[in-house]
Design an enzyme around this catalytic site. Structure first.
Site, PDB file in Angstrom:
ATOM      1  N   TYR A 130       9.009  -0.218  -3.839  1.00 54.59           N
ATOM      2  CA  TYR A 130      10.007   0.570  -3.422  1.00 54.59           C
ATOM      3  C   TYR A 130      10.856   1.075  -4.618  1.00 54.59           C
ATOM      4  O   TYR A 130      11.891   0.120  -4.832  1.00 54.59           O
ATOM      5  CB  TYR A 130      10.647   0.167  -2.130  1.00 54.59           C
ATOM      6  CG  TYR A 130       9.877   0.246  -0.874  1.00 54.59           C
ATOM      7  CD1 TYR A 130       8.804   1.335  -0.882  1.00 54.59           C
ATOM      8  CD2 TYR A 130      10.141  -0.078   0.360  1.00 54.59           C
ATOM      9  CE1 TYR A 130       8.136   1.690   0.091  1.00 54.59           C
ATOM     10  CE2 TYR A 130       9.475   0.096   1.659  1.00 54.59           C
ATOM     11  CZ  TYR A 130       8.436   0.964   1.311  1.00 54.59           C
ATOM     12  OH  TYR A 130       7.919   1.308   2.517  1.00 54.59           O
ATOM     13  N   ASP A 166       5.882  -3.610   4.181  1.00 53.08           N
ATOM     14  CA  ASP A 166       6.451  -2.510   5.095  1.00 53.08           C
ATOM     15  C   ASP A 166       5.224  -2.010   6.084  1.00 53.08           C
ATOM     16  O   ASP A 166       5.268  -1.855   7.226  1.00 53.08           O
ATOM     17  CB  ASP A 166       7.089  -1.571   4.350  1.00 53.08           C
ATOM     18  CG  ASP A 166       8.122  -0.741   5.193  1.00 53.08           C
ATOM     19  OD1 ASP A 166       8.295  -1.199   6.480  1.00 53.08           O
ATOM     20  OD2 ASP A 166       8.710   0.088   4.922  1.00 53.08           O
ATOM     21  N   ASP A 189       4.171  -2.651  10.327  1.00 56.95           N
ATOM     22  CA  ASP A 189       4.017  -1.921  11.392  1.00 56.95           C
ATOM     23  C   ASP A 189       2.701  -2.027  11.997  1.00 56.95           C
ATOM     24  O   ASP A 189       2.609  -2.059  13.109  1.00 56.95           O
ATOM     25  CB  ASP A 189       4.278  -0.449  10.711  1.00 56.95           C
ATOM     26  CG  ASP A 189       5.721   0.089  10.891  1.00 56.95           C
ATOM     27  OD1 ASP A 189       6.568  -0.761  10.591  1.00 56.95           O
ATOM     28  OD2 ASP A 189       5.638   1.362  10.935  1.00 56.95           O
ATOM     29  N   LYS A 191      -3.249  -5.825  -4.746  1.00 59.17           N
ATOM     30  CA  LYS A 191      -4.384  -4.888  -4.994  1.00 59.17           C
ATOM     31  C   LYS A 191      -4.572  -5.240  -6.555  1.00 59.17           C
ATOM     32  O   LYS A 191      -4.650  -3.981  -7.435  1.00 59.17           O
ATOM     33  CB  LYS A 191      -3.833  -3.554  -4.769  1.00 59.17           C
ATOM     34  CG  LYS A 191      -4.470  -2.330  -5.057  1.00 59.17           C
ATOM     35  CD  LYS A 191      -5.675  -2.268  -3.976  1.00 59.17           C
ATOM     36  CE  LYS A 191      -6.635  -1.167  -4.321  1.00 59.17           C
ATOM     37  NZ  LYS A 191      -8.041  -1.303  -3.505  1.00 59.17           N
ATOM     38  N   ASP A 219      -6.262  -3.002   1.116  1.00 56.49           N
ATOM     39  CA  ASP A 219      -6.949  -2.018   1.878  1.00 56.49           C
ATOM     40  C   ASP A 219      -7.788  -2.867   2.890  1.00 56.49           C
ATOM     41  O   ASP A 219      -7.892  -2.694   3.992  1.00 56.49           O
ATOM     42  CB  ASP A 219      -7.688  -0.912   0.987  1.00 56.49           C
ATOM     43  CG  ASP A 219      -8.115  -1.833  -0.191  1.00 56.49           C
ATOM     44  OD1 ASP A 219      -7.895  -2.624  -0.676  1.00 56.49           O
ATOM     45  OD2 ASP A 219      -9.044  -0.778  -0.790  1.00 56.49           O
TER      46      ASP A 219
END
Ligand code: ATP
Length: 365
Positions: free
Chosen positions: A141, A251, A255, A194, A227
């Site tokens: 971010y 983040d 969700d 990742k 992923d």
């Protein structure tokens, strides 16, 4: 559940309603906290309402006024409502948003986001009971990972560049938070990264988490690429305990995990450093349903319970720890009793649901 006879201390908590459904779900949470603290025999909370968001822009020319930040410094903790910063007029829309501003100002490095399915609560994977420990101050971010300015820039109108930052120090802090959490739970940490593509950055994150993990030999560790992790969550979220990851991955995953556990409207979180903590629902301001009494207050109520639990542990105050338990229990019993807001498949409004939780806490059944 213990009932304590008297309280030693009055806690001072901030209330920042924010935008969208914030002015519905934050006061709902205040009412539930008050009921729970009273039931636990604690001294009434001293609430301090502070401006933030649209109303603060209108009255103070800032979405997060300096006076609000100053006032927060003297409080024990606070409830932060969601903000609709994407709808702010310029220049406010381009600035670091309110929660980012507060997280950065107070160095709230740990964003702890549980996803727990309720009996009778519409879960995609029933039995889900996991917690995401999201690093909150660096990662990808770019608006909050620099000391001054942001990590995003446009050298020409058609080219945008961002950078991400992972540090050993930042990763160690969130890793310790994750392993300590796991030690109090089912003793398993999953590192999400990742490192096959972002080899240096998320590779460092994975390796430092593993190093920290060696200090907690009783906690089992595994790791997945971000992923692959989305697939595992959809299929078998009930098998995970604590996930630790960087800012943006956390983040997105939270969700997803919130929805898997039933609804984004039940996904709570607390943001903390070693000295400050802020309750904040994982969801946004839901402008599509704002002002219609349709919002689910559960995420904000449970975030407030997490704040009380954090304060109870930090100040060794059994009343607050007890009040937090009563809040969780009151919400669970209300949902189990068949009352649900629309996102959980019911018809109850935010006000009606909140009143039922307050009732459940007061009556103790
Ligand atoms: P942000 O980026 O600020 O987190 P977002 O773009 O993720 O926001 P939300 O505001 O969280 O979006 O809303 C996503 C969807 O979830 C919307 O349809 C919204 O109505 C719904 N939603 C979010 N929170 C709640 C809630 N507490 N109760 C009911 N529905 C909710």
């Amino acid at each position: 559940m213990t009932t304590s006879s008297s309280s030693s201390r009055t806690f001072r908590l901030g209330v920042l309603n924010g935008d969208g459904i914030g002015p519905e779900i934050v006061p709902a949470s205040v009412a539930v906290v008050d009921a729970a603290v009273t039931a636990a025999g604690g001294a009434p909370i001293a609430w301090h309402e502070l401006p933030l968001g649209f109303s603060a822009i209108e009255e103070h020319g800032s979405h997060t006024p300096a006076s609000t930040l100053k006032a927060l410094e003297d409080l024990d903790g606070w409830l932060l409502g969601p903000h609709d910063s994407a709808a702010y007029p310029e220049p406010y829309r381009s600035q670091l948003n309110p929660s980012g501003t507060i997280r950065k100002h107070f160095g709230l490095f740990a964003n702890i986001r549980p996803a727990k399915a309720f009996e009778g609560g519409n879960a995609v994977v029933p039995g889900t009971d996991l917690v995401i420990a999201r690093e909150n101050t660096e990662g990808f971010y770019a608006d909050r990972n620099t000391y001054r300015g942001t990590g995003e820039m446009m050298p020409t109108p058609d080219v945008a560049i961002m950078h991400g930052i992972i540090t050993r120090a930042g990763t160690e802090k969130i890793a310790h938070a994750a392993f300590q959490l796991a030690r109090r739970r089912r003793r398993k940490v999953t590192i999400v990264h990742k490192a096959n593509v972002l080899k240096l950055t998320t590779g460092l994150f994975r390796d430092v988490c593993r190093e920290v993990g060696r200090q907690y030999p009783e906690v089992e560790v595994d790791d997945f690429h971000i992923d692959a992790m989305t697939v595992h969550l959809v299929r078998r979220a009930d098998e995970f305990d604590v996930l630790v990851t960087e800012n943006m991955f956390g983040d997105i995953l939270s969700d997803l995990a919130g929805e898997i556990a039933g609804s984004l409207g039940i996904a709570p979180s607390v943001n903390s450093s070693d000295t400050h903590a802020m309750a904040q629902a994982a969801h946004g301001s839901a402008p599509d349903i704002a002002g219609q009494d349709k919002a689910n207050p559960i995420a904000m109520i449970l975030s407030s319970a997490m704040l009380l639990e954090w304060l109870g542990a930090r100040h060794d105050d059994a009343h607050l720890t007890d009040a937090a338990r009563r809040m969780e229990d009151g919400v669970a019993r209300t949902v189990r009793g068949g009352m649900a807001t629309r996102d959980l498949g019911g018809t109850a409004g935010c006000g009606q649901f909140t009143a039922a939780v307050v009732d459940a806490i007061r009556s103790g059944r």
